[in-house]
Design a protein around this motif. Structure first.
Motif, PDB file in Angstrom:
ATOM      1  N   GLY A  62       0.816  -1.213   0.000  1.00 32.18           N
ATOM      2  CA  GLY A  62       0.000   0.000   0.000  1.00 32.18           C
ATOM      3  C   GLY A  62       0.842   1.250   0.000  1.00 32.18           C
ATOM      4  O   GLY A  62       1.032   1.887   1.045  1.00 32.18           O
ATOM      5  N   GLU A  63       1.347   1.604  -1.164  1.00 35.25           N
ATOM      6  CA  GLU A  63       2.218   2.766  -1.287  1.00 35.25           C
ATOM      7  C   GLU A  63       1.851   3.550  -2.535  1.00 35.25           C
ATOM      8  O   GLU A  63       1.697   2.984  -3.610  1.00 35.25           O
ATOM      9  CB  GLU A  63       3.682   2.329  -1.360  1.00 35.25           C
ATOM     10  N   PRO A  64       1.674   4.869  -2.425  1.00 33.92           N
ATOM     11  CA  PRO A  64       1.373   5.665  -3.615  1.00 33.92           C
ATOM     12  C   PRO A  64       2.430   5.482  -4.697  1.00 33.92           C
ATOM     13  O   PRO A  64       3.623   5.347  -4.397  1.00 33.92           O
ATOM     14  CB  PRO A  64       1.389   7.106  -3.077  1.00 33.92           C
ATOM     15  N   ASP A  65       1.975   5.446  -5.963  1.00 38.13           N
ATOM     16  CA  ASP A  65       2.932   5.369  -7.059  1.00 38.13           C
ATOM     17  C   ASP A  65       3.394   6.757  -7.476  1.00 38.13           C
ATOM     18  O   ASP A  65       4.249   6.890  -8.357  1.00 38.13           O
ATOM     19  CB  ASP A  65       2.326   4.631  -8.261  1.00 38.13           C
ATOM     20  N   PHE A  66       2.850   7.785  -6.844  1.00 37.12           N
ATOM     21  CA  PHE A  66       3.271   9.151  -7.125  1.00 37.12           C
ATOM     22  C   PHE A  66       4.539   9.473  -6.342  1.00 37.12           C
ATOM     23  O   PHE A  66       4.725   9.015  -5.213  1.00 37.12           O
ATOM     24  CB  PHE A  66       2.176  10.145  -6.730  1.00 37.12           C
ATOM     25  N   ARG A  91      -5.840  12.376  -5.363  1.00 37.89           N
ATOM     26  CA  ARG A  91      -7.118  11.790  -4.941  1.00 37.89           C
ATOM     27  C   ARG A  91      -8.024  11.525  -6.141  1.00 37.89           C
ATOM     28  O   ARG A  91      -8.658  10.468  -6.237  1.00 37.89           O
ATOM     29  CB  ARG A  91      -7.814  12.712  -3.940  1.00 37.89           C
ATOM     30  N   GLN A  92      -8.072  12.457  -7.060  1.00 39.66           N
ATOM     31  CA  GLN A  92      -8.894  12.280  -8.251  1.00 39.66           C
ATOM     32  C   GLN A  92      -8.406  11.102  -9.087  1.00 39.66           C
ATOM     33  O   GLN A  92      -9.208  10.334  -9.642  1.00 39.66           O
ATOM     34  CB  GLN A  92      -8.881  13.567  -9.097  1.00 39.66           C
ATOM     35  N   ASN A  93      -7.097  10.951  -9.160  1.00 36.09           N
ATOM     36  CA  ASN A  93      -6.518   9.806  -9.876  1.00 36.09           C
ATOM     37  C   ASN A  93      -6.923   8.492  -9.227  1.00 36.09           C
ATOM     38  O   ASN A  93      -7.317   7.543  -9.904  1.00 36.09           O
ATOM     39  CB  ASN A  93      -4.994   9.918  -9.922  1.00 36.09           C
ATOM     40  N   TYR A  94      -6.824   8.419  -7.915  1.00 35.85           N
ATOM     41  CA  TYR A  94      -7.209   7.201  -7.202  1.00 35.85           C
ATOM     42  C   TYR A  94      -8.695   6.901  -7.399  1.00 35.85           C
ATOM     43  O   TYR A  94      -9.094   5.742  -7.539  1.00 35.85           O
ATOM     44  CB  TYR A  94      -6.915   7.342  -5.703  1.00 35.85           C
ATOM     45  N   TRP A  95      -9.511   7.929  -7.395  1.00 32.77           N
ATOM     46  CA  TRP A  95     -10.956   7.755  -7.577  1.00 32.77           C
ATOM     47  C   TRP A  95     -11.255   7.093  -8.922  1.00 32.77           C
ATOM     48  O   TRP A  95     -12.045   6.146  -8.996  1.00 32.77           O
ATOM     49  CB  TRP A  95     -11.650   9.107  -7.473  1.00 32.77           C
ATOM     50  N   ARG A  96     -10.602   7.574  -9.979  1.00 32.20           N
ATOM     51  CA  ARG A  96     -10.810   6.972 -11.304  1.00 32.20           C
ATOM     52  C   ARG A  96     -10.315   5.536 -11.333  1.00 32.20           C
ATOM     53  O   ARG A  96     -10.957   4.648 -11.911  1.00 32.20           O
ATOM     54  CB  ARG A  96     -10.105   7.806 -12.377  1.00 32.20           C
ATOM     55  N   ARG A 102      -6.462  -8.607  -1.035  1.00 33.22           N
ATOM     56  CA  ARG A 102      -6.353  -7.150  -1.112  1.00 33.22           C
ATOM     57  C   ARG A 102      -5.563  -6.771  -2.342  1.00 33.22           C
ATOM     58  O   ARG A 102      -4.457  -7.261  -2.565  1.00 33.22           O
ATOM     59  CB  ARG A 102      -5.659  -6.567   0.125  1.00 33.22           C
ATOM     60  N   CYS A 103      -6.135  -5.887  -3.146  1.00 34.85           N
ATOM     61  CA  CYS A 103      -5.459  -5.342  -4.317  1.00 34.85           C
ATOM     62  C   CYS A 103      -5.336  -3.833  -4.132  1.00 34.85           C
ATOM     63  O   CYS A 103      -6.331  -3.162  -3.861  1.00 34.85           O
ATOM     64  CB  CYS A 103      -6.240  -5.623  -5.600  1.00 34.85           C
ATOM     65  N   SER A 104      -4.141  -3.323  -4.278  1.00 35.51           N
ATOM     66  CA  SER A 104      -3.931  -1.883  -4.212  1.00 35.51           C
ATOM     67  C   SER A 104      -4.015  -1.308  -5.626  1.00 35.51           C
ATOM     68  O   SER A 104      -3.382  -1.823  -6.549  1.00 35.51           O
ATOM     69  CB  SER A 104      -2.565  -1.564  -3.603  1.00 35.51           C
ATOM     70  N   TYR A 105      -4.806  -0.249  -5.785  1.00 35.74           N
ATOM     71  CA  TYR A 105      -4.865   0.410  -7.094  1.00 35.74           C
ATOM     72  C   TYR A 105      -4.001   1.674  -7.126  1.00 35.74           C
ATOM     73  O   TYR A 105      -4.224   2.575  -7.938  1.00 35.74           O
ATOM     74  CB  TYR A 105      -6.312   0.704  -7.517  1.00 35.74           C
ATOM     75  N   ALA A 106      -3.000   1.701  -6.252  1.00 33.08           N
ATOM     76  CA  ALA A 106      -2.034   2.799  -6.264  1.00 33.08           C
ATOM     77  C   ALA A 106      -0.939   2.518  -7.292  1.00 33.08           C
ATOM     78  O   ALA A 106       0.249   2.466  -6.977  1.00 33.08           O
ATOM     79  CB  ALA A 106      -1.436   3.002  -4.876  1.00 33.08           C
ATOM     80  N   THR A 107      -1.376   2.314  -8.516  1.00 36.17           N
ATOM     81  CA  THR A 107      -0.452   2.102  -9.632  1.00 36.17           C
ATOM     82  C   THR A 107      -1.121   2.654 -10.880  1.00 36.17           C
ATOM     83  O   THR A 107      -2.309   2.977 -10.866  1.00 36.17           O
ATOM     84  CB  THR A 107      -0.104   0.605  -9.794  1.00 36.17           C
TER      85      THR A 107
END
Length: 390
Positions: A39-43, A293-298, A364-369
């Protein structure tokens, strides 16, 4: 030959290794893996924040700070909490800057728990919660939630779990791993139980900036809960600053003074130059946070839609950057599913069982990519699931 077992801590020996790290380390040893695990931001941390820390280093801010952190930063944290979440804390004696939100949790449990005190933990739950309570001498008591209820804990469940030894309840909203976000009304119902039974609340709000369908509500803002809440937050998730290891906590001054005492003998303080960077994060980075945040939402919307289309039932999470789909239709355990998916399709996910027994049957799947990586991962998972349909 020395028998080292006789010298080692039984508490440490009995701790379970992190189920997240196990699959992350395995994936790191393979080529071509798409990781939906950690769970780590890709940004990358926004440049203005990095530049501020670089300037601080060049200007010689390499000394210790006060144990509780730079007063200037604590003042900014106090303003941030008031501005964003409508809770007021005095920076002089109600806020501590820590080395990550995990240390905030550690300090909180060390400060409030006596041996045998029970802490209610809502599961599925982040892997460190049970361990931190145990290491502080407490007894973790798990409350299992279910997918059909959106993985939301009910006041009735909390009531049933309370005993004469219950000291506190740990809440995480938005939740890791399910992404479940509790509404103000739901938190208010929980608050009634907390007050009735004279409990404390450790509120992990590290994902406060990452909510999508409703405004975030801090538990400390619920009437009557300010005096009972230890608020945990930090810079890792919302500001994409995981490697900086900067967190903070806010609480009544009586608790804070004890936590500072513990801090004096453990870590001393968070790195000075990084605290300077955090000042810039709070002052001038809200636009960057909103774009992320908007990116994660999409990405959330795409991932949930794709998994449900594949046939893995998945509720829509209200926050964080995780989805928690069911894999029960495959007949595999969550660990076997994660293992075979990694070996056959080179997609890394985390078994739901890593987050407690109630997580069995889920991943668990992280969509921080990136969306491109997510699209390819969904294609591979779909192909993997097709094997169970033929």
């Amino acid at each position: 030959m020395i028998d080292y077992q006789q010298y080692l801590s039984k508490t440490a020996i009995e701790l379970e290794p992190s189920g997240i790290r196990k699959f992350f380390d395995l994936a790191a040893s393979m080529e071509g893996v798409i990781s939906l695990g950690v769970g780590e931001p890709d940004f990358i941390t926004p440049w203005n924040i990095r530049e501020h820390a670089i300037d601080a280093l060049q200007d010689g801010f390499t000394s210790y700070t006060a144990n509780a952190g730079l007063l200037e930063l604590r003042q900014e944290i106090s303003r941030y909490l008031t501005r964003r979440f409508h809770v007021d804390y005095k920076p002089e004696n109600q806020v501590i800057v820590t080395v990550g939100a995990s240390q905030s949790l550690d300090l909180a449990f060390r400060a409030i728990l006596n041996p045998g005190d029970e802490v209610l933990i809502v599961e599925p739950a982040f892997v460190s919660y049970t361990a931190l309570v145990t290491m502080a001498g407490g007894v973790p008591i798990q409350i299992a939630t279910k997918a059909e209820n959106g993985f939301k804990v009910t006041p009735e469940q909390i009531e049933e779990a309370i005993t004469e030894r219950t000291k506190a309840i740990l809440l995480c909203s938005p939740n890791n791993p399910t992404g479940t976000a509790l509404s103000k009304g739901e938190l208010t119902e929980i608050a009634r139980v907390v007050e009735k039974h004279d409990l404390l609340v450790v509120s992990d709000e590290i994902y406060a900036e990452l909510t999508y369908d409703q405004d975030f509500t801090s538990f400390a803002s619920i009437p009557g809960m300010y005096e009972r809440t230890i608020l945990i937050n930090g810079f890792s998730k919302g500001f994409a600053m995981t490697g900086w290891r900067l967190g903070f906590l806010a609480a009544p001054k009586e608790m804070i003074s004890l936590m500072v005492k513990i801090y004096q003998y453990t870590t001393m303080c968070a790195p000075h130059m990084l605290q300077r960077g955090a000042l810039e994060a709070l002052r001038n980075s809200s636009d960057h946070v909103e774009k992320m945040r908007q990116n994660y939402w999409r990405r959330r919307n795409f991932t949930v839609q794709s998994l449900n289309k594949i046939g893995l039932n998945c509720h829509t999470p209200g926050g964080a950057f995780y989805v928690f789909p069911s894999i029960q239709r495959t007949g595999l355990t969550s660990e076997a599913f994660a293992q075979e998916l990694l070996e056959q399709e080179k997609v890394a996910v985390v078994p739901g069982s890593a987050f407690g027994s109630s997580g069995e049957g889920y991943i668990r799947c992280s969509y921080a990519t990136s969306i491109e990586q997510l699209q390819e991962a969904m294609t591979r998972i779909g192909r993997f699931i097709d094997n169970f349909n033929n």
